[in-house]
Design an enzyme around this catalytic site. Structure first.
Site, PDB file in Angstrom:
ATOM      1  N   PRO A  11       0.898  -1.254  -0.195  1.00 16.88           N
ATOM      2  CA  PRO A  11      -0.041   0.023  -0.017  1.00 16.88           C
ATOM      3  C   PRO A  11       0.990   1.202   0.061  1.00 16.88           C
ATOM      4  O   PRO A  11       2.046   1.347   0.525  1.00 16.88           O
ATOM      5  CB  PRO A  11      -0.733  -0.170   1.391  1.00 16.88           C
ATOM      6  CG  PRO A  11      -0.155  -1.038   2.306  1.00 16.88           C
ATOM      7  CD  PRO A  11       0.611  -2.062   1.099  1.00 16.88           C
ATOM      8  N   ASN A  12       0.351   2.177  -0.745  1.00 15.20           N
ATOM      9  CA  ASN A  12       0.787   3.528  -0.981  1.00 15.20           C
ATOM     10  C   ASN A  12       1.972   3.617  -1.580  1.00 15.20           C
ATOM     11  O   ASN A  12       2.534   4.762  -1.869  1.00 15.20           O
ATOM     12  CB  ASN A  12       1.269   4.267   0.545  1.00 15.20           C
ATOM     13  CG  ASN A  12      -0.044   4.158   1.316  1.00 15.20           C
ATOM     14  OD1 ASN A  12      -0.995   4.891   0.938  1.00 15.20           O
ATOM     15  ND2 ASN A  12      -0.164   3.440   2.721  1.00 15.20           N
ATOM     16  N   ARG A  19       4.798  11.075  -2.322  1.00 12.78           N
ATOM     17  CA  ARG A  19       4.609  11.056  -0.571  1.00 12.78           C
ATOM     18  C   ARG A  19       5.960  11.136  -0.178  1.00 12.78           C
ATOM     19  O   ARG A  19       7.023  10.394  -0.371  1.00 12.78           O
ATOM     20  CB  ARG A  19       4.090   9.889  -0.399  1.00 12.78           C
ATOM     21  CG  ARG A  19       4.406   8.519  -0.171  1.00 12.78           C
ATOM     22  CD  ARG A  19       3.872   7.497   0.842  1.00 12.78           C
ATOM     23  NE  ARG A  19       4.237   6.112   0.592  1.00 12.78           N
ATOM     24  CZ  ARG A  19       4.330   5.389   1.443  1.00 12.78           C
ATOM     25  NH1 ARG A  19       3.876   5.713   2.614  1.00 12.78           N
ATOM     26  NH2 ARG A  19       5.038   4.334   1.052  1.00 12.78           N
ATOM     27  N   TYR A  24      11.190   8.667   0.990  1.00 14.43           N
ATOM     28  CA  TYR A  24      11.410   7.684   0.060  1.00 14.43           C
ATOM     29  C   TYR A  24      11.888   8.067  -1.256  1.00 14.43           C
ATOM     30  O   TYR A  24      11.981   7.384  -2.335  1.00 14.43           O
ATOM     31  CB  TYR A  24       9.871   7.217  -0.339  1.00 14.43           C
ATOM     32  CG  TYR A  24       9.133   6.887   1.044  1.00 14.43           C
ATOM     33  CD1 TYR A  24       9.782   5.401   1.508  1.00 14.43           C
ATOM     34  CD2 TYR A  24       8.000   7.273   1.533  1.00 14.43           C
ATOM     35  CE1 TYR A  24       9.126   4.933   2.662  1.00 14.43           C
ATOM     36  CE2 TYR A  24       7.593   6.716   2.797  1.00 14.43           C
ATOM     37  CZ  TYR A  24       7.995   5.440   3.172  1.00 14.43           C
ATOM     38  OH  TYR A  24       7.568   4.748   4.334  1.00 14.43           O
ATOM     39  N   ASN A  75       8.014  -5.471  -1.500  1.00 14.07           N
ATOM     40  CA  ASN A  75       8.104  -4.556  -0.447  1.00 14.07           C
ATOM     41  C   ASN A  75       6.454  -4.524   0.201  1.00 14.07           C
ATOM     42  O   ASN A  75       5.761  -3.895  -0.592  1.00 14.07           O
ATOM     43  CB  ASN A  75       8.513  -3.434  -1.294  1.00 14.07           C
ATOM     44  CG  ASN A  75       8.492  -2.049  -0.315  1.00 14.07           C
ATOM     45  OD1 ASN A  75       7.928  -2.157   0.871  1.00 14.07           O
ATOM     46  ND2 ASN A  75       9.030  -0.812  -0.559  1.00 14.07           N
ATOM     47  N   ALA A  78       3.254  -0.971   4.467  1.00 20.59           N
ATOM     48  CA  ALA A  78       2.883  -1.056   5.786  1.00 20.59           C
ATOM     49  C   ALA A  78       2.268  -2.546   6.209  1.00 20.59           C
ATOM     50  O   ALA A  78       2.352  -2.803   7.644  1.00 20.59           O
ATOM     51  CB  ALA A  78       1.713   0.070   6.141  1.00 20.59           C
ATOM     52  N   GLU A  99      12.782  -9.342   1.008  1.00 18.53           N
ATOM     53  CA  GLU A  99      12.080  -8.136   1.481  1.00 18.53           C
ATOM     54  C   GLU A  99      12.643  -7.043   1.344  1.00 18.53           C
ATOM     55  O   GLU A  99      14.003  -7.010   1.724  1.00 18.53           O
ATOM     56  CB  GLU A  99      11.721  -8.687   2.964  1.00 18.53           C
ATOM     57  CG  GLU A  99      11.084  -7.460   3.737  1.00 18.53           C
ATOM     58  CD  GLU A  99      10.805  -7.720   5.099  1.00 18.53           C
ATOM     59  OE1 GLU A  99      11.176  -8.943   5.552  1.00 18.53           O
ATOM     60  OE2 GLU A  99      10.433  -6.795   5.937  1.00 18.53           O
ATOM     61  N   HIS A 101      12.954  -2.798   1.581  1.00 17.33           N
ATOM     62  CA  HIS A 101      12.308  -1.470   2.027  1.00 17.33           C
ATOM     63  C   HIS A 101      13.009  -0.332   1.574  1.00 17.33           C
ATOM     64  O   HIS A 101      14.542  -0.492   1.684  1.00 17.33           O
ATOM     65  CB  HIS A 101      12.263  -1.517   3.611  1.00 17.33           C
ATOM     66  CG  HIS A 101      11.419  -2.500   4.096  1.00 17.33           C
ATOM     67  ND1 HIS A 101       9.979  -2.364   4.101  1.00 17.33           N
ATOM     68  CD2 HIS A 101      11.755  -3.651   4.621  1.00 17.33           C
ATOM     69  CE1 HIS A 101       9.470  -3.372   4.590  1.00 17.33           C
ATOM     70  NE2 HIS A 101      10.653  -4.222   4.947  1.00 17.33           N
ATOM     71  N   ILE A 102      12.506   0.850   1.067  1.00 12.19           N
ATOM     72  CA  ILE A 102      13.368   1.682   0.435  1.00 12.19           C
ATOM     73  C   ILE A 102      13.990   2.511   1.596  1.00 12.19           C
ATOM     74  O   ILE A 102      15.273   2.659   1.576  1.00 12.19           O
ATOM     75  CB  ILE A 102      12.268   2.707  -0.284  1.00 12.19           C
ATOM     76  CG1 ILE A 102      11.687   1.765  -1.499  1.00 12.19           C
ATOM     77  CG2 ILE A 102      13.065   3.913  -0.764  1.00 12.19           C
ATOM     78  CD1 ILE A 102      10.555   2.530  -2.023  1.00 12.19           C
ATOM     79  N   ARG A 108      13.597   4.639  12.196  1.00  6.94           N
ATOM     80  CA  ARG A 108      12.508   5.254  12.269  1.00  6.94           C
ATOM     81  C   ARG A 108      11.539   4.670  13.364  1.00  6.94           C
ATOM     82  O   ARG A 108      12.132   4.080  14.213  1.00  6.94           O
ATOM     83  CB  ARG A 108      11.641   4.825  10.527  1.00  6.94           C
ATOM     84  CG  ARG A 108      12.429   5.297   9.508  1.00  6.94           C
ATOM     85  CD  ARG A 108      11.691   5.184   8.275  1.00  6.94           C
ATOM     86  NE  ARG A 108      10.475   5.847   8.251  1.00  6.94           N
ATOM     87  CZ  ARG A 108       9.416   5.628   7.057  1.00  6.94           C
ATOM     88  NH1 ARG A 108       9.764   4.829   6.458  1.00  6.94           N
ATOM     89  NH2 ARG A 108       8.378   6.179   7.320  1.00  6.94           N
ATOM     90  N   ARG A 112       7.960   0.197  13.158  1.00  3.56           N
ATOM     91  CA  ARG A 112       8.368  -0.179  11.972  1.00  3.56           C
ATOM     92  C   ARG A 112       9.675  -1.162  12.145  1.00  3.56           C
ATOM     93  O   ARG A 112      10.055  -1.820  11.183  1.00  3.56           O
ATOM     94  CB  ARG A 112       8.807   0.984  11.072  1.00  3.56           C
ATOM     95  CG  ARG A 112       7.709   2.063  10.646  1.00  3.56           C
ATOM     96  CD  ARG A 112       8.112   3.006   9.592  1.00  3.56           C
ATOM     97  NE  ARG A 112       7.426   4.046   9.863  1.00  3.56           N
ATOM     98  CZ  ARG A 112       6.413   4.085   8.857  1.00  3.56           C
ATOM     99  NH1 ARG A 112       5.964   3.160   8.201  1.00  3.56           N
ATOM    100  NH2 ARG A 112       5.493   5.182   9.089  1.00  3.56           N
TER     101      ARG A 112
HETATM  102  C1  DQA Z   1       8.524   0.895   3.427  1.00  2.00           C
HETATM  103  C2  DQA Z   1       8.539   1.120   4.911  1.00  2.00           C
HETATM  104  C3  DQA Z   1       7.343   0.702   5.711  1.00  2.00           C
HETATM  105  O1  DQA Z   1       7.616   0.935   7.041  1.00  2.00           O
HETATM  106  C4  DQA Z   1       6.220   1.807   5.175  1.00  2.00           C
HETATM  107  O2  DQA Z   1       5.001   1.532   5.767  1.00  2.00           O
HETATM  108  C5  DQA Z   1       6.192   1.887   3.738  1.00  2.00           C
HETATM  109  C6  DQA Z   1       7.230   1.678   2.897  1.00  2.00           C
HETATM  110  C7  DQA Z   1       9.872   1.227   2.582  1.00  2.00           C
HETATM  111  O3  DQA Z   1       9.873   1.016   1.386  1.00  2.00           O
HETATM  112  O4  DQA Z   1      10.721   2.026   3.349  1.00  2.00           O
HETATM  113  O5  DQA Z   1       5.015   2.194   3.078  1.00  2.00           O
HETATM  114  O6  DQA Z   1       8.197  -0.429   3.107  1.00  2.00           O
END
Ligand code: DQA
Length: 147
Positions: A11-12, A19, A24, A75, A78, A99, A101-102, A108, A112
């Site tokens: 998501p997102n 965003r 990011y 990725n 959330a 896995e 994560h950017i 953080r 997370r």
């Molecule tokens: C994320 C890190 C997650 O905590 C966050 O909810 C994201 C992006 C990252 O790519 O850094 O949406 O997965």
């Protein structure tokens, strides 16, 4: 081992580049997909690249990958921190899972720092920006080549 790999985004991430660019970056998900496609060509991998804001779609793609794919780069965004269902789906997949994560999630908020997906992942990349996808794809190609 199948040379088909899935790159899944939670998501997102459709808003990537727009965003919170201080976290990011400015690269969009379309840019990431283009980079992954170019690299997959080089590595002789076939690529399915998906993003969804809906948990069930991520799960359905993992199920699809189960039948056909040699590996998954995910990725989960959330869902990383919330989804036992995504973990369960990945546990039903036999190949390598990476896995990505950017951002560096460990730098953080405390919520997370825990990842359900890490209980299944064969490797985790965090804080390498969008370059993390390419690193994960390269590792996947190495493992597939070794089989
Ligand atoms: C994320 C890190 C997650 O905590 C966050 O909810 C994201 C992006 C990252 O790519 O850094 O949406 O997965």
């Amino acid at each position: 081992m199948s040379r088909l790999v899935y790159v899944l985004n939670g998501p997102n991430l459709n808003l990537l580049g727009k965003r919170q660019p201080h976290i990011y970056g400015h690269t969009t998900l379309a840019d990431v997909e283009a980079e992954c496609r170019a690299l997959a060509g080089e590595l002789k991998l076939e690529l399915r690249f998906h993003q969804s804001n809906r948990e069930y779609e991520i799960i359905d793609w993992v199920h699809e990958a189960r039948e056909t794919a040699g590996g998954i780069v995910i990725n989960p965004a959330a869902f990383t921190h919330t989804s036992v269902a995504v973990l369960d789906a990945l546990n039903a997949f036999d190949g390598p899972v990476f896995e990505v994560h950017i951002s560096n999630v460990h730098k953080r908020e405390a919520f997370r720092h825990h990842s359900y997906v890490s209980l299944r992942a064969d490797g985790v990349i965090a804080g390498f920006g969008t370059q993390g996808y390419a690193l994960a794809l390269r590792r996947l190609a190495t493992l597939i080549d070794e089989k």
